[in-house]
Enzyme design. Structure first.
Site, PDB file in Angstrom:
ATOM      1  N   LYS A   1     -23.096 -23.857 -46.933  1.00  0.00           N
ATOM      2  CA  LYS A   1     -22.612 -25.049 -46.755  1.00  0.00           C
ATOM      3  C   LYS A   1     -23.676 -26.317 -47.041  1.00  0.00           C
ATOM      4  CE  LYS A   1     -18.404 -24.193 -46.530  1.00  0.00           C
ATOM      5  NZ  LYS A   1     -18.830 -23.657 -47.995  1.00  0.00           N
TER       6      LYS A   1
ATOM      7  N   HIS B   1     -18.381 -16.670 -59.353  1.00  0.00           N
ATOM      8  CA  HIS B   1     -17.996 -15.580 -58.599  1.00  0.00           C
ATOM      9  C   HIS B   1     -16.734 -15.824 -57.814  1.00  0.00           C
ATOM     10  CE1 HIS B   1     -22.008 -13.479 -57.634  1.00  0.00           C
ATOM     11  NE2 HIS B   1     -21.945 -14.186 -58.823  1.00  0.00           N
TER      12      HIS B   1
ATOM     13  N   PRO C   1     -27.646 -21.294 -42.975  1.00  0.00           N
ATOM     14  CA  PRO C   1     -27.168 -20.990 -44.335  1.00  0.00           C
ATOM     15  C   PRO C   1     -26.309 -19.875 -44.418  1.00  0.00           C
ATOM     16  CG  PRO C   1     -29.476 -19.944 -43.652  1.00  0.00           C
ATOM     17  CD  PRO C   1     -28.803 -20.719 -42.571  1.00  0.00           C
TER      18      PRO C   1
ATOM     19  N   TYR D   1     -22.561  -9.551 -47.729  1.00  0.00           N
ATOM     20  CA  TYR D   1     -22.664 -10.167 -46.462  1.00  0.00           C
ATOM     21  C   TYR D   1     -22.732  -8.789 -45.399  1.00  0.00           C
ATOM     22  CZ  TYR D   1     -22.561 -14.975 -47.398  1.00  0.00           C
ATOM     23  OH  TYR D   1     -22.690 -16.382 -47.857  1.00  0.00           O
TER      24      TYR D   1
ATOM     25  N   TYR E   1     -14.940 -21.023 -47.315  1.00  0.00           N
ATOM     26  CA  TYR E   1     -16.281 -20.805 -47.935  1.00  0.00           C
ATOM     27  C   TYR E   1     -16.159 -21.209 -49.504  1.00  0.00           C
ATOM     28  CZ  TYR E   1     -20.270 -17.499 -49.580  1.00  0.00           C
ATOM     29  OH  TYR E   1     -21.408 -17.319 -50.039  1.00  0.00           O
TER      30      TYR E   1
END
Length: 391
Positions: free
Chosen positions: A298, A72, A294, A201, A384
């Site tokens: 990580k 991704h 979560p 998100y 990220y």
């Protein structure tokens, strides 16, 4: 029983550590309270950082990941009437992979069997001894009910937040920091193709929602719910209705496709760090030393980074009598731990609603900044997609 490294815990961190040590000629024995099938079936993380993928490839564990994993380029950040894509590759030159922890575990178990790794499953009464000497040991009762003692040069605790390793560090020595968040995640697995090409998100006045995936035919989705929520209060229809509302079903023609729910669970959200990550001949890795919510993806990646640092430290200690990396392990690992702890807290507090109108306006302002500022977007992308393991 005798070995060089006694590893407590046969999850990803424990089995990866045994794999890395074996590649450098260091012997280990792995101890696990659960069955092999139970550990392999635990539904956990699904996003691998670039550094994790690079390491797995480097040590011969990337073949199936490259074949079945889903690279991704980034994620979507969303709030009502707005959805923005952050392209990590354009921003940082790094990407992430969707490849579930269950798949990583399968690869590690297969490699463990192939090299004849000694793993004792379904043990009980695990206890650590003589950690401040150069001959520590672990006692346990094996699956046949026989009491055993495993003597070692080093003990490594990869046994999570409820195992005995964390508590084996004396109270007078350890320091802990903990934050419990005032909400949880209700997570589902569904046998339906993802309705998005990359993770969404979503901030929403009703609460956070997330659309993730495990494969081309399995979706993973989450809803923010109050702490102490009972799964019995959430029917499948209620879950899909809430997801559709929070994820923006119908917004710009986007559609959320529901499907059969195969797993439901409620996950509390907390941050926890214990230091030092070494005491005498005991070293801690993964959830035995730290836990993150979560939201920032990580947890598994931090565990991989820990053992990637720890393996060469133990090789130096046991094969070369070089204490340098072992003595530095805790401080080196904790720099990354605290960076990832902050990022996970930041993502969590930016996206989860508290019911405070002032906080909501601050969150929306922050989301607008992250999605409109190259500097803001790059900071999120850098964290990220993952910092270098030696950060």
């Amino acid at each position: 029983m005798r070995t060089q490294v006694a590893i407590i815990g046969a999850g990803p961190s424990g089995l990866l550590l045994s794999h890395l040590l074996a590649a450098d000629g260091v012997e280990s024995v792995v101890l696990e309270t659960r069955s092999e099938e139970y550990v392999a079936g635990r539904i956990r993380a699904g996003i691998l950082e670039q550094s994790t993928v690079d390491l797995l490839r480097e040590v011969g564990l990337g073949e199936r990941l490259d074949r079945e994993g889903d690279p991704h380029r980034g994620i979507y950040l969303q709030w009502p009437d707005e959805r923005h894509h952050l392209d990590f590759v354009d921003l940082t030159g790094r990407s992430v992979y969707v490849y579930g922890q269950t798949e990583v575990q399968k690869d590690l178990v297969a490699a463990s069997h192939a090299r004849g790794q000694e793993v004792h499953y379904e043990i009980t009464d695990t206890a650590l001894h003589d950690l401040e000497t150069d001959r520590p040991s672990v006692t346990f009762t094996d699956r046949d009910g026989v009491e055993q003692r495993l003597q070692a040069d080093v003990v490594v605790g990869c046994d999570g937040s409820f195992g005995p390793s964390r508590e084996a560090v004396p109270q007078a020595v350890r320091r802990t920091w903990e934050k419990t968040y005032p909400y949880s995640w209700l997570g589902i697995l569904a046998d339906v193709a993802p309705s998005t090409d990359e993770l969404i998100y979503a901030w929403h006045p009703d609460g956070f929602a997330m659309h993730s995936m495990r494969s081309a035919s399995v979706s993973r989705l989450y809803l923010q719910v109050p702490n102490e929520t009972s799964i019995d209060d959430w029917s499948d229809d209620r879950i899909w209705e809430a997801l559709a509302t929070r994820l923006g079903h119908g917004q710009d023609g986007w559609q959320l496709t529901p499907g059969p729910v195969t797993d439901k669970s409620v996950l509390p959200m907390r941050s926890f760090v214990q230091q030092p990550m070494r005491h005498g001949r005991l070293f801690l890795a993964g959830d035995a030393a730290h836990i993150v919510p979560p939201t920032g993806a990580k947890g598994l990646n931090l565990a991989v980074a820990d053992v990637a640092l720890l393996a060469p430290a133990l090789v130096g200690l046991l094969r070369k009598d070089d204490h340098g990396l072992a003595d530095a392990y805790s401080d080196t690992a904790l720099r990354r731990v605290w960076r990832c702890t902050h990022f996970s807290w930041w993502m969590t507090t930016m996206l989860h609603t508290s019911g405070d109108p002032f906080d909501e306006q601050l969150q929306l302002s922050q989301l607008r900044w992250v999605t409109s500022s190259e500097a803001g977007a790059t900071g999120l992308a850098e964290n990220y997609a993952g910092l270098p393991i030696g950060f």
